[in-house]
Design a protein around this motif. Structure first.
Motif, PDB file in Angstrom:
ATOM      1  N   GLU A 104     -11.789   5.045  -3.228  1.00 43.85           N
ATOM      2  CA  GLU A 104     -11.131   3.728  -3.235  1.00 43.85           C
ATOM      3  C   GLU A 104      -9.912   3.710  -4.158  1.00 43.85           C
ATOM      4  O   GLU A 104      -8.921   3.040  -3.882  1.00 43.85           O
ATOM      5  N   GLU A 107      -7.196   5.264  -2.220  1.00 44.10           N
ATOM      6  CA  GLU A 107      -6.730   4.410  -1.119  1.00 44.10           C
ATOM      7  C   GLU A 107      -5.685   3.400  -1.571  1.00 44.10           C
ATOM      8  O   GLU A 107      -4.849   2.945  -0.797  1.00 44.10           O
ATOM      9  N   LEU A 108      -5.762   3.041  -2.860  1.00 43.63           N
ATOM     10  CA  LEU A 108      -4.988   1.916  -3.384  1.00 43.63           C
ATOM     11  C   LEU A 108      -3.520   1.849  -2.933  1.00 43.63           C
ATOM     12  O   LEU A 108      -3.092   0.837  -2.390  1.00 43.63           O
ATOM     13  N   PRO A 109      -2.718   2.930  -3.117  1.00 45.54           N
ATOM     14  CA  PRO A 109      -1.299   2.812  -2.732  1.00 45.54           C
ATOM     15  C   PRO A 109      -1.129   2.535  -1.246  1.00 45.54           C
ATOM     16  O   PRO A 109      -0.192   1.853  -0.842  1.00 45.54           O
ATOM     17  N   LEU A 111      -2.860   0.635   0.564  1.00 42.96           N
ATOM     18  CA  LEU A 111      -3.062  -0.787   0.858  1.00 42.96           C
ATOM     19  C   LEU A 111      -1.753  -1.557   0.729  1.00 42.96           C
ATOM     20  O   LEU A 111      -1.588  -2.605   1.322  1.00 42.96           O
ATOM     21  N   TYR A 112      -0.845  -1.029  -0.096  1.00 43.34           N
ATOM     22  CA  TYR A 112       0.412  -1.739  -0.320  1.00 43.34           C
ATOM     23  C   TYR A 112       1.548  -1.188   0.539  1.00 43.34           C
ATOM     24  O   TYR A 112       2.706  -1.431   0.280  1.00 43.34           O
ATOM     25  N   ILE A 122      -6.622   5.083   6.557  1.00 39.22           N
ATOM     26  CA  ILE A 122      -6.570   4.992   5.091  1.00 39.22           C
ATOM     27  C   ILE A 122      -7.664   5.858   4.470  1.00 39.22           C
ATOM     28  O   ILE A 122      -7.421   6.682   3.583  1.00 39.22           O
ATOM     29  N   ARG A 123      -8.891   5.725   4.994  1.00 39.55           N
ATOM     30  CA  ARG A 123     -10.027   6.513   4.480  1.00 39.55           C
ATOM     31  C   ARG A 123      -9.756   8.006   4.628  1.00 39.55           C
ATOM     32  O   ARG A 123      -9.960   8.793   3.710  1.00 39.55           O
ATOM     33  N   ARG A 158      -4.198  10.195  -5.876  1.00 36.84           N
ATOM     34  CA  ARG A 158      -3.669   8.849  -5.618  1.00 36.84           C
ATOM     35  C   ARG A 158      -2.137   8.917  -5.485  1.00 36.84           C
ATOM     36  O   ARG A 158      -1.545   8.209  -4.680  1.00 36.84           O
TER      37      ARG A 158
ATOM     38  N   MET B   1       1.992  -5.780   2.589  1.00 35.99           N
ATOM     39  CA  MET B   1       0.617  -5.337   2.312  1.00 35.99           C
ATOM     40  C   MET B   1      -0.268  -5.585   3.525  1.00 35.99           C
ATOM     41  O   MET B   1      -0.052  -6.536   4.294  1.00 35.99           O
ATOM     42  N   LYS B   2      -1.222  -4.705   3.702  1.00 37.52           N
ATOM     43  CA  LYS B   2      -2.175  -4.834   4.797  1.00 37.52           C
ATOM     44  C   LYS B   2      -2.961  -6.136   4.631  1.00 37.52           C
ATOM     45  O   LYS B   2      -3.551  -6.392   3.581  1.00 37.52           O
ATOM     46  N   ALA B   5      -6.540  -6.093   3.735  1.00 36.85           N
ATOM     47  CA  ALA B   5      -6.789  -5.507   2.418  1.00 36.85           C
ATOM     48  C   ALA B   5      -6.843  -6.584   1.336  1.00 36.85           C
ATOM     49  O   ALA B   5      -7.414  -6.360   0.274  1.00 36.85           O
ATOM     50  N   TYR B   8     -10.328  -7.725   0.823  1.00 43.79           N
ATOM     51  CA  TYR B   8     -11.061  -6.519   0.431  1.00 43.79           C
ATOM     52  C   TYR B   8     -10.828  -6.221  -1.048  1.00 43.79           C
ATOM     53  O   TYR B   8     -11.774  -6.038  -1.818  1.00 43.79           O
ATOM     54  N   ARG B 316      -1.075  -1.330 -10.170  1.00 46.56           N
ATOM     55  CA  ARG B 316      -0.832  -1.771  -8.795  1.00 46.56           C
ATOM     56  C   ARG B 316       0.668  -1.935  -8.550  1.00 46.56           C
ATOM     57  O   ARG B 316       1.177  -1.536  -7.496  1.00 46.56           O
ATOM     58  N   VAL B 319       2.285   1.548  -8.170  1.00 45.79           N
ATOM     59  CA  VAL B 319       2.062   2.273  -6.917  1.00 45.79           C
ATOM     60  C   VAL B 319       2.587   1.500  -5.715  1.00 45.79           C
ATOM     61  O   VAL B 319       2.303   1.861  -4.581  1.00 45.79           O
ATOM     62  N   GLY B 320       3.324   0.435  -5.969  1.00 41.75           N
ATOM     63  CA  GLY B 320       4.030  -0.177  -4.851  1.00 41.75           C
ATOM     64  C   GLY B 320       3.613  -1.585  -4.480  1.00 41.75           C
ATOM     65  O   GLY B 320       4.075  -2.103  -3.482  1.00 41.75           O
ATOM     66  N   ALA B 321       2.708  -2.212  -5.283  1.00 41.86           N
ATOM     67  CA  ALA B 321       2.379  -3.608  -4.994  1.00 41.86           C
ATOM     68  C   ALA B 321       3.600  -4.449  -5.355  1.00 41.86           C
ATOM     69  O   ALA B 321       4.277  -4.178  -6.331  1.00 41.86           O
ATOM     70  N   ASP B 325       2.074  -9.669  -3.643  1.00 41.59           N
ATOM     71  CA  ASP B 325       0.769  -9.035  -3.368  1.00 41.59           C
ATOM     72  C   ASP B 325      -0.217  -9.327  -4.494  1.00 41.59           C
ATOM     73  O   ASP B 325      -1.388  -9.645  -4.262  1.00 41.59           O
TER      74      ASP B 325
END
Lengths: 268, 405
Positions: A104, A107-109, A111-112, A122-123, A158, B1-2, B5, B8, B316, B319-321, B325
Motif C-alpha cells: 500500500e 501504491e501511494l504515488p 493514486l495521485y 495499481i496492485r 515507492r 487523483m483516482k 482512491a 480508500y 503525499r 509524491v505528487g498529491a 487531493d
C-alpha cells in the motif's frame, strides 16, 4: 541528452530583515543515466538544491530546465504532476506511512496519477516495483515488521513505481549500517545501470565513492565537479563474508583517503 | 487523483487509528442518537395525545354555556346557566346530523357501600353518552332512555370505583348510597386510562341526567352538552345548525353574542398536538446542541490529526498529491467519521427511544425522514467542521512538512 539543467540558480531565504543566501548561482547539467552524488558540509545548500531539483521549491533567480521544460513556468498542479511522473524521491527517514503494508505504501504515488489506472494495475505495478527491490515476499508487511534496509527498499520501490526518469535520494543511507548501506547502494547502482538518472545527496565520502560523478557544494556554490570510475557495491558485498564490518569501514575509508584528492576550487 | 482512491485513502487513514476514530465518532453518535431519541419520543408523545383525543369519541362537539355578561362584566366562562336539558333534546331531535346529545351535570359526591366510602365525580348523562364517548361497557349494561325518563336510581361505575368500593368483587346488582340515595349498580365501564390533562378517567359514576340534576347535584342547567355528529363531513354544517338552533331557542337578537361556546374535538386536538409539537422542537433543539458539540470534537481531532500527520501530508505532496487531493482526503475522513457516527447514532437512538418509550408507556415512533435528516446533518457537520483542518493540511509546505519530526 541532458535531463536536468541548472543555470545560475539562486535561492534566498528571508526571515524578517535577515537575508540568507542558500544558493548563490549554481550551474549544473546532468545527463541521462548519470549517477551524481552531491556532497558538502551542513549549511552548504545541499538540501535547498535538492528541494529545487525536486520541484518542491522554486529558485529566486536562475533557470531550471527539467526534460527541457522551464520549471518556473509551471503551475502548482503541473509541478505536482512532474513530481509524480518524472521524479522519484527517497528520503533519509524513509517516510513510510505507519501501520500500512509495503504494497500500500508503494501504491501511494499511483493514486495521485492523472492517468487512469485500474486497481488491479495499481496492485500489479506495486508488486513489480517491490520485486525489483527484492521484497516480493514482503508485500503485506507493515513498516514495524521490516528492518531499516527493507524500509528503505520499500521507499525506493515507492519512488520507482511511477517509472520516473530521475531518482532523487536525500541521504538514503543516513539511517542505515554499513552493510545495509552497501545493499541499498548496490540497488541504486543496478537501477542506474538500467538507465535511471540518480541524484544522491550524501555527506559520507565513502558512499559518494560509488557515484560516477561527485559535485561538492560549499556556501551555496559548486566548488568541485569530478568524474571517476565508481566503486561497485556488488563487489564489496561479494567480499563481505570474509571481512568484518569494522575492517570494511577501514578499507573503504582508506581507499577514500588515498583516492580522493583535495577538492579543486572551481572559483566563485 | 483516482476518484475511488479518495474514500480508500480516507478509510485507510481512519483505520490506522481505530481507537481515536471510535472516540471521535462517539461525539456524533451521542449527538445523532439524542436527536433521534428526542424526535422519536416527541412524535410518540404526539401520537399518544392524538390517540387520547380520539378516545374523547368520534365526531364529537361540545357545547359549553357561554360567558354571561353581567352589566358589561364577564363573570367567567362556563359559569352561566344558559343550557337546558331541553336544548339537548332539541339538538338531538331537530338537527338530522346530530345522532346523540347528552346534557352533562357533574358533582363531587361520596359513594358509600357497606362500611367503605369513596369520593368521586358523579355525572348525569343521557343513555347515549357512552356511544358519544366511544366507551364500551365491560360488565352489565348502560341505563336506557326509559330509565332516564323516569329518573331511575341506577348507576354505571368506572374501574377505579369498582376497585375502591368493591375490592374486586362483582358490583353488579349491589346498591351504593349517595347522600342517602340508594343507587343500583347496573354496569361497569371498560378501563379508559389517563385523560389529556393526566387525570384518571376511570374514577367516576354515571347516572341518568334526570337523577343527576334533580336528586344529586341540585342544579337545573347543563354544564356541557356532549353532541355526536353523524360523520366527519357533517361537522361544519352541524356546528352551524347547532348555533342557529340554540340562538333561536335562547331568543338572541341578531346583535347579541352567543351565550354558549361550541368546541369540536378537532379544536381540542389542535391545542394538544400543538403543545406536543412545541415540546418535540424544544427537545430536538436541545439534542442538536449535543450534535454541535460532537462536531466541534471532530474538528478538534482533525486539527490534532493534521498536526500529527504533517510528515504524511508532506510525503503525499512530494509524491505528487495536489493541494485539493489532500483537502479532499481530510474532508472525506471527517465526513466518513460523521457518517459512521450518524449510523451509530441511529442505532443508539432507536434503542434508547424503545427503552424510554416502554417505560413512559408511549408508542415509539421513528420516521425515516428523521434518520435521513440526521445522517445528512452529520455529513454536513463533517464537511463544516472538517473543512478548516483539511484546508490547513492542503496548505502545508512539503519541505517543512517532511522535515518535521
Amino acid at each position: 541528452m541532458d535531463v536536468l539543467e541548472l543555470k545560475g540558480i539562486e535561492r534566498t531565504y528571508r526571515t524578517g530583515t535577515v537575508e540568507v543566501k542558500a544558493l548563490r548561482g549554481v550551474d549544473l547539467t546532468v545527463a541521462e543515466a548519470e549517477f551524481l552524488a552531491i556532497m558538502g558540509p551542513s549549511g552548504s545548500g545541499k538540501s535547498t538544491l535538492m528541494n529545487i531539483l525536486g520541484c518542491l521549491d522554486s529558485p529566486t533567480a536562475g533557470q531550471y530546465l527539467l526534460n527541457g521544460r522551464d520549471v518556473a513556468t509551471l503551475k502548482r498542479g503541473q509541478l505536482a504532476q512532474i513530481r509524480n511522473e518524472t521524479l522519484g524521491f527517497v528520503f533519509q527517514a524513509f517516510h513510510l506511512l505507519p501501520r500500512t503494508t509495503a504494497s500500500e505504501n508503494v501504491e501511494l504515488p499511483l493514486l495521485y496519477r492523472d492517468e487512469r489506472l485500474s486497481w488491479k494495475q495499481i496492485r500489479d505495478r506495486a508488486r513489480e516495483a517491490l520485486e525489483v527491490v527484492g521484497l516480493g515476499d514482503r508485500l503485506h508487511h507493515t513498516p514495524t515488521e521490516l528492518s531499516g534496509g527493507q524500509k528503505q527498499r520499500v521507499a525506493i520501490a515507492r519512488a520507482l513505481v511511477t517509472k520516473p526518469r530521475v531518482l532523487l535520494a536525500d541521504e538514503p543511507t543516513g539511517n542505515l549500517d554499513t552493510r545495509t548501506s552497501l545493499e541499498i547502494i548496490e540497488l541504486i547502482q543496478r537501477l542506474n545501470d538500467e538507465g535511471l538518472t540518480i541524484l544522491m545527496v550524501t555527506h559520507e565520502p565513502e558512499i559518494a565513492r560509488f557515484a560516477e560523478r561527485v559535485v561538492i557544494l560549499r556556501d551555496g556554490l559548486l566548488r568541485s565537479d569530478r568524474r571517476r570510475t565508481p566503486l561497485r557495491a556488488a563487489d564489496h558485498l561479494a567480499d563481505w563474508s570474509e571481512e568484518s564490518e569494522d575492517a570494511m569501514d577501514e578499507a573503504l575509508g582508506d581507499r577514500m583517503n588515498t583516492e580522493i584528492t583535495p577538492p579543486v576550487e572551481v572559483g566563485p | 487523483m483516482k476518484i475511488s482512491a479518495v474514500p480508500y485513502v480516507a478509510l485507510k487513514a481512519l483505520r490506522r487509528n481505530t481507537m481515536r476514530t471510535l472516540l471521535t465518532a462517539l461525539g456524533i453518535i451521542i449527538g445523532v442518537g439524542a436527536v433521534i431519541t428526542m424526535v422519536g419520543l416527541g412524535q410518540g408523545a404526539g401520537a399518544e395525545v392524538e390517540e387520547q383525543v380520539n378516545r374523547l369519541g368520534q365526531n364529537v362537539i361540545l357545547v359549553f354555556p357561554g360567558e354571561r355578561q353581567l352589566g358589561g362584566v364577564s363573570i367567567g366562562g362556563g359559569s352561566a346557566n344558559t343550557l337546558t336539558v331541553g336544548d339537548a333534546i332539541a339538538l338531538r331531535e331537530e338537527i338530522p346530523e346530530v345522532v346523540a346529545a347528552s346534557p352533562e351535570v357533574r358533582s363531587q359526591r361520596v359513594l358509600v357501600y357497606g362500611n367503605r366510602n369513596w369520593a368521586t365525580p358523579v355525572y348525569g348523562q343521557s343513555h347515549d353518552y357512552l356511544q358519544i364517548r366511544d366507551w364500551p361497557i365491560e360488565d352489565g349494561r348502560m341505563f336506557t332512555e326509559e330509565e332516564v325518563g323516569r329518573a331511575a336510581l341506577v348507576t354505571v361505575i368506572g374501574q377505579t370505583v369498582v376497585q375502591e368500593l368493591f375490592e374486586g368483587s362483582d358490583p353488579i346488582g349491589e346498591t351504593v348510597r349517595v347522600r342517602g340515595l340508594p343507587l343500583e349498580v347496573i354496569g361497569v365501564l371498560a378501563p379508559k386510562g389517563m385523560s389529556l390533562m393526566g387525570s384518571v378517567q376511570d374514577d367516576l359514576a354515571i347516572v341518568p341526567y334526570t337523577t343527576g340534576f334533580q336528586r344529586i347535584s341540585g342544579r337545573s342547567h347543563a354544564m356541557v352538552i356532549n353532541v355526536q355528529v353523524y360523520n366527519e363531513e357533517s361537522m361544519d354544517i352541524a356546528r352551524a345548525k347547532i348555533t342557529d338552533l340554540l340562538r333561536e331557542r335562547h331568543r338572541l337578537a341578531p346583535n347579541q353574542d352567543n351565550d354558549f361556546t361550541i368546541q369540536t374535538q378537532e379544536e381540542v386536538a389542535q391545542v394538544a398536538t400543538e403543545t406536543s409539537r412545541v415540546m418535540t422542537w424544544l427537545l430536538a433543539s436541545i439534542a442538536s446542541i449535543a450534535l454541535f458539540v460532537g462536531g466541534i470534537g471532530i474538528m478538534n481531532v482533525m486539527l490534532v490529526s493534521v498536526t500529527e500527520r504533517t510528515r504524511e501530508v508532506g510525503l503525499r505532496l512530494a509524491v505528487g498529491a495536489k493541494g485539493p487531493d489532500v483537502l479532499l482526503q481530510f474532508l472525506i475522513e471527517a465526513v466518513i467519521l460523521c457518517l459512521l457516527g450518524g449510523l451509530g447514532g441511529i442505532l443508539v437512538g432507536v434503542v434508547a427511544t424503545e427503552v424510554i418509550a416502554s417505560y413512559a408507556g408511549w408508542p415509539a415512533l421513528f420516521s425515516i425522514e428523521a434518520m435521513v435528516v440526521a445522517v445528512g446533518v452529520s455529513a454536513a457537520v463533517g464537511v463544516f467542521f472538517g473543512f478548516y483542518p483539511a484546508w490547513k493540511a492542503s496548505r502545508l509546505d512539503p519541505i517543512i512538512a517532511l522535515r518535521r519530526e
